[in-house]
Design a protein around this motif. Structure first.
Motif, PDB file in Angstrom:
ATOM      1  N   VAL A  42      -1.569  -8.593  -5.492  1.00  0.00           N
ATOM      2  CA  VAL A  42      -2.684  -9.536  -5.359  1.00  0.00           C
ATOM      3  C   VAL A  42      -3.306  -9.754  -6.742  1.00  0.00           C
ATOM      4  CG1 VAL A  42      -4.901 -10.001  -4.245  1.00  0.00           C
ATOM      5  CG2 VAL A  42      -3.119  -8.738  -3.007  1.00  0.00           C
ATOM      6  N   PRO A  43      -3.103 -10.925  -7.345  1.00  0.00           N
ATOM      7  CA  PRO A  43      -3.648 -11.162  -8.678  1.00  0.00           C
ATOM      8  C   PRO A  43      -5.150 -10.888  -8.741  1.00  0.00           C
ATOM      9  CG  PRO A  43      -2.129 -12.905  -8.095  1.00  0.00           C
ATOM     10  CD  PRO A  43      -2.329 -12.067  -6.853  1.00  0.00           C
ATOM     11  N   GLY A  44      -5.539 -10.122  -9.758  1.00  0.00           N
ATOM     12  CA  GLY A  44      -6.947  -9.818  -9.976  1.00  0.00           C
ATOM     13  C   GLY A  44      -7.472  -8.588  -9.256  1.00  0.00           C
ATOM     14  N   LEU A  45      -6.696  -8.015  -8.334  1.00  0.00           N
ATOM     15  CA  LEU A  45      -7.182  -6.898  -7.527  1.00  0.00           C
ATOM     16  C   LEU A  45      -6.940  -5.561  -8.233  1.00  0.00           C
ATOM     17  CD1 LEU A  45      -8.421  -5.824  -4.896  1.00  0.00           C
ATOM     18  CD2 LEU A  45      -6.154  -5.990  -3.847  1.00  0.00           C
ATOM     19  N   ALA A  46      -7.993  -4.763  -8.379  1.00  0.00           N
ATOM     20  CA  ALA A  46      -7.849  -3.410  -8.911  1.00  0.00           C
ATOM     21  C   ALA A  46      -7.016  -2.592  -7.928  1.00  0.00           C
ATOM     22  CB  ALA A  46      -9.226  -2.774  -9.104  1.00  0.00           C
ATOM     23  N   ALA A  47      -6.221  -1.659  -8.455  1.00  0.00           N
ATOM     24  CA  ALA A  47      -5.287  -0.936  -7.581  1.00  0.00           C
ATOM     25  C   ALA A  47      -4.860   0.378  -8.200  1.00  0.00           C
ATOM     26  CB  ALA A  47      -4.045  -1.798  -7.338  1.00  0.00           C
ATOM     27  N   LYS A  48      -4.323   1.256  -7.355  1.00  0.00           N
ATOM     28  CA  LYS A  48      -3.571   2.380  -7.888  1.00  0.00           C
ATOM     29  C   LYS A  48      -2.375   1.757  -8.615  1.00  0.00           C
ATOM     30  CE  LYS A  48      -2.688   4.221  -4.058  1.00  0.00           C
ATOM     31  NZ  LYS A  48      -2.121   4.915  -2.932  1.00  0.00           N
ATOM     32  N   PRO A  49      -2.013   2.250  -9.791  1.00  0.00           N
ATOM     33  CA  PRO A  49      -0.887   1.646 -10.517  1.00  0.00           C
ATOM     34  C   PRO A  49       0.465   2.076  -9.924  1.00  0.00           C
ATOM     35  CG  PRO A  49      -1.849   3.416 -11.801  1.00  0.00           C
ATOM     36  CD  PRO A  49      -2.698   3.277 -10.574  1.00  0.00           C
ATOM     37  N   VAL A  50       0.660   1.727  -8.668  1.00  0.00           N
ATOM     38  CA  VAL A  50       1.888   2.037  -7.936  1.00  0.00           C
ATOM     39  C   VAL A  50       2.375   0.734  -7.307  1.00  0.00           C
ATOM     40  CG1 VAL A  50       2.929   3.394  -6.078  1.00  0.00           C
ATOM     41  CG2 VAL A  50       1.042   4.359  -7.411  1.00  0.00           C
ATOM     42  N   ILE A  51       3.595   0.348  -7.611  1.00  0.00           N
ATOM     43  CA  ILE A  51       4.158  -0.883  -7.061  1.00  0.00           C
ATOM     44  C   ILE A  51       4.653  -0.609  -5.642  1.00  0.00           C
ATOM     45  CG2 ILE A  51       5.901  -2.690  -7.368  1.00  0.00           C
ATOM     46  CD1 ILE A  51       3.747  -2.550  -9.623  1.00  0.00           C
ATOM     47  N   ASP A  52       4.120  -1.340  -4.661  1.00  0.00           N
ATOM     48  CA  ASP A  52       4.578  -1.222  -3.278  1.00  0.00           C
ATOM     49  C   ASP A  52       5.545  -2.357  -2.975  1.00  0.00           C
ATOM     50  OD1 ASP A  52       3.333   0.956  -1.554  1.00  0.00           O
ATOM     51  OD2 ASP A  52       1.584   0.218  -2.641  1.00  0.00           O
ATOM     52  N   ILE A  53       6.659  -1.990  -2.374  1.00  0.00           N
ATOM     53  CA  ILE A  53       7.712  -2.959  -2.069  1.00  0.00           C
ATOM     54  C   ILE A  53       8.090  -2.832  -0.598  1.00  0.00           C
ATOM     55  CG2 ILE A  53      10.084  -3.669  -2.584  1.00  0.00           C
ATOM     56  CD1 ILE A  53       9.619  -2.572  -5.442  1.00  0.00           C
ATOM     57  N   LEU A  54       8.185  -3.973   0.068  1.00  0.00           N
ATOM     58  CA  LEU A  54       8.606  -4.047   1.464  1.00  0.00           C
ATOM     59  C   LEU A  54      10.027  -4.582   1.495  1.00  0.00           C
ATOM     60  CD1 LEU A  54       7.685  -3.851   4.470  1.00  0.00           C
ATOM     61  CD2 LEU A  54       6.945  -6.230   4.262  1.00  0.00           C
ATOM     62  N   VAL A  55      10.917  -3.860   2.159  1.00  0.00           N
ATOM     63  CA  VAL A  55      12.318  -4.267   2.268  1.00  0.00           C
ATOM     64  C   VAL A  55      12.632  -4.442   3.744  1.00  0.00           C
ATOM     65  CG1 VAL A  55      14.722  -3.641   1.805  1.00  0.00           C
ATOM     66  CG2 VAL A  55      12.920  -3.011   0.160  1.00  0.00           C
ATOM     67  N   GLY A  56      13.106  -5.621   4.089  1.00  0.00           N
ATOM     68  CA  GLY A  56      13.445  -5.908   5.480  1.00  0.00           C
ATOM     69  C   GLY A  56      14.940  -5.950   5.699  1.00  0.00           C
ATOM     70  N   VAL A  57      15.386  -5.265   6.748  1.00  0.00           N
ATOM     71  CA  VAL A  57      16.782  -5.313   7.169  1.00  0.00           C
ATOM     72  C   VAL A  57      16.836  -5.913   8.575  1.00  0.00           C
ATOM     73  CG1 VAL A  57      17.555  -3.423   5.677  1.00  0.00           C
ATOM     74  CG2 VAL A  57      16.725  -2.904   7.985  1.00  0.00           C
ATOM     75  N   ALA A  58      18.042  -6.227   9.026  1.00  0.00           N
ATOM     76  CA  ALA A  58      18.198  -6.996  10.262  1.00  0.00           C
ATOM     77  C   ALA A  58      17.987  -6.200  11.539  1.00  0.00           C
ATOM     78  CB  ALA A  58      19.582  -7.646  10.286  1.00  0.00           C
ATOM     79  N   SER A  59      18.199  -4.870  11.521  1.00  0.00           N
ATOM     80  CA  SER A  59      18.100  -4.114  12.772  1.00  0.00           C
ATOM     81  C   SER A  59      17.784  -2.649  12.494  1.00  0.00           C
ATOM     82  CB  SER A  59      19.413  -4.203  13.557  1.00  0.00           C
ATOM     83  OG  SER A  59      20.434  -3.492  12.881  1.00  0.00           O
ATOM     84  N   ASP A  60      17.312  -1.955  13.541  1.00  0.00           N
ATOM     85  CA  ASP A  60      17.033  -0.520  13.446  1.00  0.00           C
ATOM     86  C   ASP A  60      18.268   0.272  13.032  1.00  0.00           C
ATOM     87  OD1 ASP A  60      14.286  -0.439  14.196  1.00  0.00           O
ATOM     88  OD2 ASP A  60      14.842  -0.693  16.295  1.00  0.00           O
ATOM     89  N   GLU A  61      19.429  -0.180  13.462  1.00  0.00           N
ATOM     90  CA  GLU A  61      20.665   0.539  13.169  1.00  0.00           C
ATOM     91  C   GLU A  61      20.957   0.590  11.663  1.00  0.00           C
ATOM     92  OE1 GLU A  61      20.239  -0.456  17.143  1.00  0.00           O
ATOM     93  OE2 GLU A  61      20.502  -1.955  15.570  1.00  0.00           O
ATOM     94  N   LEU A  62      20.383  -0.324  10.902  1.00  0.00           N
ATOM     95  CA  LEU A  62      20.637  -0.363   9.459  1.00  0.00           C
ATOM     96  C   LEU A  62      19.671   0.500   8.649  1.00  0.00           C
ATOM     97  CD1 LEU A  62      21.414  -4.168   8.969  1.00  0.00           C
ATOM     98  CD2 LEU A  62      23.017  -2.258   9.191  1.00  0.00           C
ATOM     99  N   LEU A  63      18.609   1.003   9.267  1.00  0.00           N
ATOM    100  CA  LEU A  63      17.618   1.774   8.506  1.00  0.00           C
ATOM    101  C   LEU A  63      18.250   2.985   7.815  1.00  0.00           C
ATOM    102  CD1 LEU A  63      14.554   1.638  10.928  1.00  0.00           C
ATOM    103  CD2 LEU A  63      14.831   0.429   8.743  1.00  0.00           C
ATOM    104  N   ASP A  64      19.010   3.781   8.547  1.00  0.00           N
ATOM    105  CA  ASP A  64      19.606   4.965   7.940  1.00  0.00           C
ATOM    106  C   ASP A  64      20.701   4.619   6.930  1.00  0.00           C
ATOM    107  OD1 ASP A  64      17.908   6.748   9.185  1.00  0.00           O
ATOM    108  OD2 ASP A  64      19.259   7.128  10.860  1.00  0.00           O
ATOM    109  N   ALA A  65      21.265   3.429   7.027  1.00  0.00           N
ATOM    110  CA  ALA A  65      22.290   3.001   6.064  1.00  0.00           C
ATOM    111  C   ALA A  65      21.693   2.747   4.679  1.00  0.00           C
ATOM    112  CB  ALA A  65      22.995   1.740   6.575  1.00  0.00           C
ATOM    113  N   THR A  66      20.361   2.738   4.573  1.00  0.00           N
ATOM    114  CA  THR A  66      19.722   2.521   3.270  1.00  0.00           C
ATOM    115  C   THR A  66      19.557   3.813   2.478  1.00  0.00           C
ATOM    116  OG1 THR A  66      17.444   2.797   4.108  1.00  0.00           O
ATOM    117  CG2 THR A  66      18.407   0.587   4.240  1.00  0.00           C
ATOM    118  N   ILE A  67      19.644   4.953   3.134  1.00  0.00           N
ATOM    119  CA  ILE A  67      19.272   6.226   2.496  1.00  0.00           C
ATOM    120  C   ILE A  67      20.180   6.567   1.323  1.00  0.00           C
ATOM    121  CG2 ILE A  67      19.014   8.706   2.859  1.00  0.00           C
ATOM    122  CD1 ILE A  67      18.226   7.949   5.824  1.00  0.00           C
TER     123      ILE A  67
END
Length: 193
Positions: A42-67
């Motif tokens: 969010v431009p201008g917003l003070a924050a913890k200097p930690v980049i948060d990233i959201l990654v979307g996959v197509a199904s629950d079955e793929l979640l463990d395939a990311t590890i």
């Protein structure tokens, strides 16, 4: 522990872009959707200097395939949060002391949390895209980007909390939970409209 809240850094989007490329390389075979979320998005917003990233996959079955692919890129897998959030796989890029390798796994029951003596530089939340949890992250980001008065109130809350001592980042998150949940509800209603 004190939580560090930094003024907005215009280099945060570049830090996100660098991580986005690494995640795309690691998970490209799963065709992920990758989004910059959290306060650093969010431009201008003070924050913890930690980049948060959201990654979307197509199904629950793929979640463990990311590890395994994420581990190979140096991200630590936090299985410890899965009992309370089974819909998500959480990874962090940890700032380890020189010469010390990052753990590949923080398992259930492990006392390690990010934000203590070993801070996280990047937090990655992998979940199924277009679910409620996916949408709430994007709605909150977009709402704060479009409502600077709410973003300013959020910054003031975080700066105030940064003066307190916390056991870990989970305690800090709990201290701002009522505000976040209230804004999140407004954001979801606004985002649907």
């Amino acid at each position: 522990m004190k939580v560090v809240i930094a003024p907005y850094d215009p280099l945060w989007p570049d830090a996100y872009a660098a991580q986005q490329r690494l995640i795309s390389e690691a998970l490209g075979h799963l065709f992920p959707v990758i989004e910059h979320i959290g306060s650093t998005s969010v431009p201008g917003l003070a924050a913890k200097p930690v980049i948060d990233i959201l990654v979307g996959v197509a199904s629950d079955e793929l979640l463990d395939a990311t590890i395994e692919p994420m581990n190979r890129r140096g991200y630590t897998y936090f299985r410890k949060y899965e009992p309370s959030m089974p819909y998500r796989r959480f990874f962090a890029l940890l700032s380890m002391p020189p010469g010390e390798p990052a753990p590949w796994l923080v398992d259930i029951g492990d006392p390690f949390v990010t934000g203590g003596p070993i801070p996280s530089l990047v937090n990655i939340h992998i979940m199924v895209k277009n679910t409620w949890h996916w949408k709430r992250h994007l709605a909150m980001r977009d709402f704060l980007r479009s409502h600077p008065d709410v973003a300013d109130a959020y910054a003031a809350l975080k700066i105030g909390l940064s003066a307190r001592e916390f056991g870990d980042t989970n305690e800090y998150n709990a201290a701002k939970d009522a505000f976040v949940k209230s804004v999140e509800q407004r954001a979801l209603a606004w985002w649907k409209g």
